[in-house]
Design a protein around this motif. Structure first.
Motif, mmCIF file in Angstrom:
data_model
loop_
_atom_site.group_PDB
_atom_site.id
_atom_site.type_symbol
_atom_site.label_atom_id
_atom_site.label_comp_id
_atom_site.label_asym_id
_atom_site.label_seq_id
_atom_site.Cartn_x
_atom_site.Cartn_y
_atom_site.Cartn_z
ATOM 1 N N THR A 1 -5.577 -2.506 11.834
ATOM 2 C CA THR A 1 -6.498 -3.708 11.261
ATOM 3 C C THR A 1 -7.411 -4.382 12.091
ATOM 4 O O THR A 1 -7.040 -4.626 13.181
ATOM 5 C CB THR A 1 -5.153 -4.744 10.767
ATOM 6 O OG1 THR A 1 -4.403 -4.767 11.944
ATOM 7 C CG2 THR A 1 -4.439 -4.091 9.393
ATOM 8 N N GLY B 1 5.638 4.837 5.420
ATOM 9 C CA GLY B 1 4.136 4.637 5.086
ATOM 10 C C GLY B 1 3.283 5.088 5.870
ATOM 11 O O GLY B 1 3.327 5.659 6.824
ATOM 12 N N VAL C 1 2.914 -3.893 4.567
ATOM 13 C CA VAL C 1 2.513 -4.172 2.929
ATOM 14 C C VAL C 1 2.974 -3.275 1.899
ATOM 15 O O VAL C 1 2.992 -1.997 2.151
ATOM 16 C CB VAL C 1 0.719 -3.907 3.037
ATOM 17 C CG1 VAL C 1 0.415 -4.769 1.864
ATOM 18 C CG2 VAL C 1 0.235 -4.455 4.503
ATOM 19 N N TYR C 2 3.698 -3.878 0.781
ATOM 20 C CA TYR C 2 3.951 -3.076 -0.164
ATOM 21 C C TYR C 2 3.425 -3.579 -1.394
ATOM 22 O O TYR C 2 3.042 -4.911 -1.724
ATOM 23 C CB TYR C 2 5.493 -3.171 -0.223
ATOM 24 C CG TYR C 2 6.216 -4.515 -0.431
ATOM 25 C CD1 TYR C 2 6.350 -5.283 0.724
ATOM 26 C CD2 TYR C 2 6.466 -5.067 -1.484
ATOM 27 C CE1 TYR C 2 7.076 -6.516 0.829
ATOM 28 C CE2 TYR C 2 6.937 -6.224 -1.762
ATOM 29 C CZ TYR C 2 7.492 -6.839 -0.715
ATOM 30 O OH TYR C 2 7.849 -8.349 -0.706
ATOM 31 N N GLU C 3 2.936 -2.488 -2.158
ATOM 32 C CA GLU C 3 2.118 -3.068 -3.431
ATOM 33 C C GLU C 3 2.950 -2.194 -4.839
ATOM 34 O O GLU C 3 3.479 -1.066 -4.646
ATOM 35 C CB GLU C 3 0.829 -2.409 -3.218
ATOM 36 C CG GLU C 3 0.114 -2.986 -2.386
ATOM 37 C CD GLU C 3 -1.313 -2.364 -2.058
ATOM 38 O OE1 GLU C 3 -1.973 -2.010 -3.137
ATOM 39 O OE2 GLU C 3 -1.702 -2.325 -1.105
ATOM 40 N N GLU D 1 -1.126 -2.201 10.541
ATOM 41 C CA GLU D 1 -0.080 -2.323 9.713
ATOM 42 C C GLU D 1 0.433 -1.102 9.022
ATOM 43 O O GLU D 1 -0.161 -0.202 9.168
ATOM 44 C CB GLU D 1 -0.567 -3.323 8.648
ATOM 45 C CG GLU D 1 -1.551 -3.155 7.854
ATOM 46 C CD GLU D 1 -2.034 -4.296 6.741
ATOM 47 O OE1 GLU D 1 -1.752 -5.333 7.179
ATOM 48 O OE2 GLU D 1 -2.488 -4.041 5.748
ATOM 49 N N LYS E 1 1.366 0.674 5.521
ATOM 50 C CA LYS E 1 1.374 0.523 3.843
ATOM 51 C C LYS E 1 2.419 1.443 3.456
ATOM 52 O O LYS E 1 2.602 2.574 3.580
ATOM 53 C CB LYS E 1 0.072 1.209 3.499
ATOM 54 C CG LYS E 1 -0.504 0.577 2.330
ATOM 55 C CD LYS E 1 -1.725 1.206 2.063
ATOM 56 C CE LYS E 1 -2.379 0.750 0.633
ATOM 57 N NZ LYS E 1 -3.575 0.055 0.383
#
Ligand code: 4AD
Ligand code: MG
Length: 462
Positions: A81, A76, A51-53, A89, A91
């Protein structure tokens, strides 16, 4: 740096820790403020989700445009989860593109047919199925070596280029350096092989057996495991022109000993792969063959059946089923017969022994009835003939007579006859078709899908 396999197996060790992974993109779904990359790093057949934000990633814009097929380095935090498809996952803190991939990458995130994947053999190892299958292929080869090495067998490298046709079936690939535009001819009008590289007609080996016998009569227990070649025209899902064969050869041993060894080996390979690749096997059981694990488990825990060829014919004659190929004593079993015996009648692996001599090779030991030979085929559900083996004819006169009857050139195989002359002793061996074993292990139905670069008629692109 950590591998995806390590993450799957030791999640608690990495939970909430920062890790670095390197792998290839299978999918990238970007939203306005965040996105999901599916990454496969080759160590595990499944992908992991990254997941990338926008908030945490300096190059969010670049990341959101990353295309399928690209190679990345990602660091990351591992996040557990609950209840999701994957147990964890990552991050992302950093996403670095190591190798870009343009839009025309053929492996898009959807289910591709096996036929299509064969056409892109250079890319097909990048799918879950083939990542699993080819890792199992590697593990199974290792299992074969450990099985024999633990028993102190000597591994012999038998030649690929040879002048003999061990099976006498005339299905060899010729090896020649002759100039096709200027083939030297003899006075009789035939090709003059005396002027070829080896000074004699030569071909690719169809089996390492005859040479393995040489070593068995020196080391007692030996095996060879290597590529073999057959120019069979049969374009079936179980035949390849190039396949690997495992051929043990044991001295001071008979057909019984041979069958025990074969049964032990098959069970060993299955157990080894189930132990080393439980996740891959569970995946194959789910997506390729729903009965796989149950079947393998029952094979490992059962004693293989044994019947004589003559009994097999009786069973087929009594079957309440009509076969396309007529059943009578003397025939070679066709696929439908093998299927009926293993899948319908026994529903288990079965050794068929004591075959009519006329349909078998010259080196098999003649039984006292003078009609049959001490041969065995191991038939298994799904793959049919997995193993073919025999006790070898050790009696010099009997062997010579048999070779004359079958037109096998004694003068070319003088060394083979010498083995009977000098300290000849009863001995036996068999050949396991490695790809057939893999089909059996994985549930994959086409031999082309267990070979990295299959060689079948009209198939040499890669
Ligand atoms: O039954 P085969 O022809 O036996 C031999 O070659 C003996 N010399 C073996 C020995 O006693 N050392 O072949 C052995 C096995 C078959 O049972 C089958 O599993 C596999 O090799 N095999 C093939 N696999 C894939 N493609 C082909 N074209 C194959 N031909 C045989
Ligand atoms: Mg055979």
């Amino acid at each position: 740096q950590v591998t995806v396999r390590q993450l799957y197996r030791n999640l608690s060790r990495y939970e909430d820790k920062e890790v670095e992974i390197r792998g290839w993109v299978r999918n990238n779904r970007a939203q306005k403020k965040f996105g999901f990359l599916m990454i496969n790093d080759g160590t595990f057949f499944e992908t992991i989700q990254v997941v990338y934000e926008d908030e945490f990633l300096s190059n969010f814009k670049e990341a959101s445009k990353i295309r399928v097929g690209s190679a990345l380095k990602i660091s990351g935090i591992v996040i557990k989860t609950e209840g999701a498809k994957q147990p964890f996952e990552i991050k992302a803190r950093e996403v670095h593109i190591e190798g870009d991939s343009p839009e025309d990458y053929p492996m898009q995130p959807k289910r591709h047919s096996r036929e299509f994947l064969r056409e892109v053999a250079h890319l097909r190892p990048r799918t879950n199925l083939f990542t699993a299958v080819f890792r199992i292929r590697s593990l199974a080869s290792h299992a074969i070596h450990s099985f024999f090495q633990e028993k102190n067998f000597v591994y012999v490298h038998t030649p690929i280029i040879t002048s003999s046709d061990a099976e006498g079936a005339g299905e060899t690939f010729r090896v020649s350096t002759l100039d096709l535009n200027n083939v030297p001819m003899t006075e009789e009008g035939t090709i003059d092989f005396k002027r070829d590289f080896f000074g004699k007609p030569s071909n690719l080996t169809v089996s390492g057996q005859l040479e393995a016998e040489i070593f068995a009569l020196a080391f007692k227990d030996v095996y060879t495991f290597g590529p073999t070649f057959r120019a069979e025209k049969s374009n079936t899902s179980r035949h390849a022109s190039e396949f690997w064969m495992v051929e043990p050869e044991i001295a001071f041993a008979d057909l019984e000993d041979d069958m025990y060894l074969a049964e032990d080996m098959v069970k060993y390979i299955i157990k080894y792969v189930l132990e080393k690749a439980p996740e891959e096997m569970a995946f194959l059981n789910k997506f390729v063959d729903k009965g796989l694990l149950k079947r393998l488990d029952s094979v490992v825990n059962s004693k293989f059946k044994r019947i004589a060829y003559t009994e097999a014919i009786e069973i087929l004659k009594k079957a309440d089923k009509t076969f396309e190929n007529n059943v009578e004593w003397g025939i070679d079993l066709a696929t439908e017969h093998e299927r009926y015996l293993t899948e319908e009648h026994f529903n288990a692996p079965v050794f068929v022994t004591d075959w009519p001599k006329d349909i078998k090779a010259f080196y098999m030991r003649i039984n006292d009835d003078n009609k049959t030979v001490a041969a065995m085929d191991l038939l298994v559900p799904g793959s049919g003939e997995l193993i073919g083996g025999s006790q070898r004819e050790e009696r010099l006169e009997v062997l010579e007579k048999r070779m004359e009857e079958m037109n096998v050139p004694k003068e070319d195989l003088w060394w083979y006859l010498d083995l009977r002359k000098y300290g000849g002793v009863k001995h036996a061996g068999y050949g396991l078709g490695f790809e057939r074993m893999l089909m059996y292990l994985t549930g994959v139905e086409n031999i082309r899908d267990v070979i990295p670069f299959p060689r079948t008629p009209n198939n040499i692109e890669f």
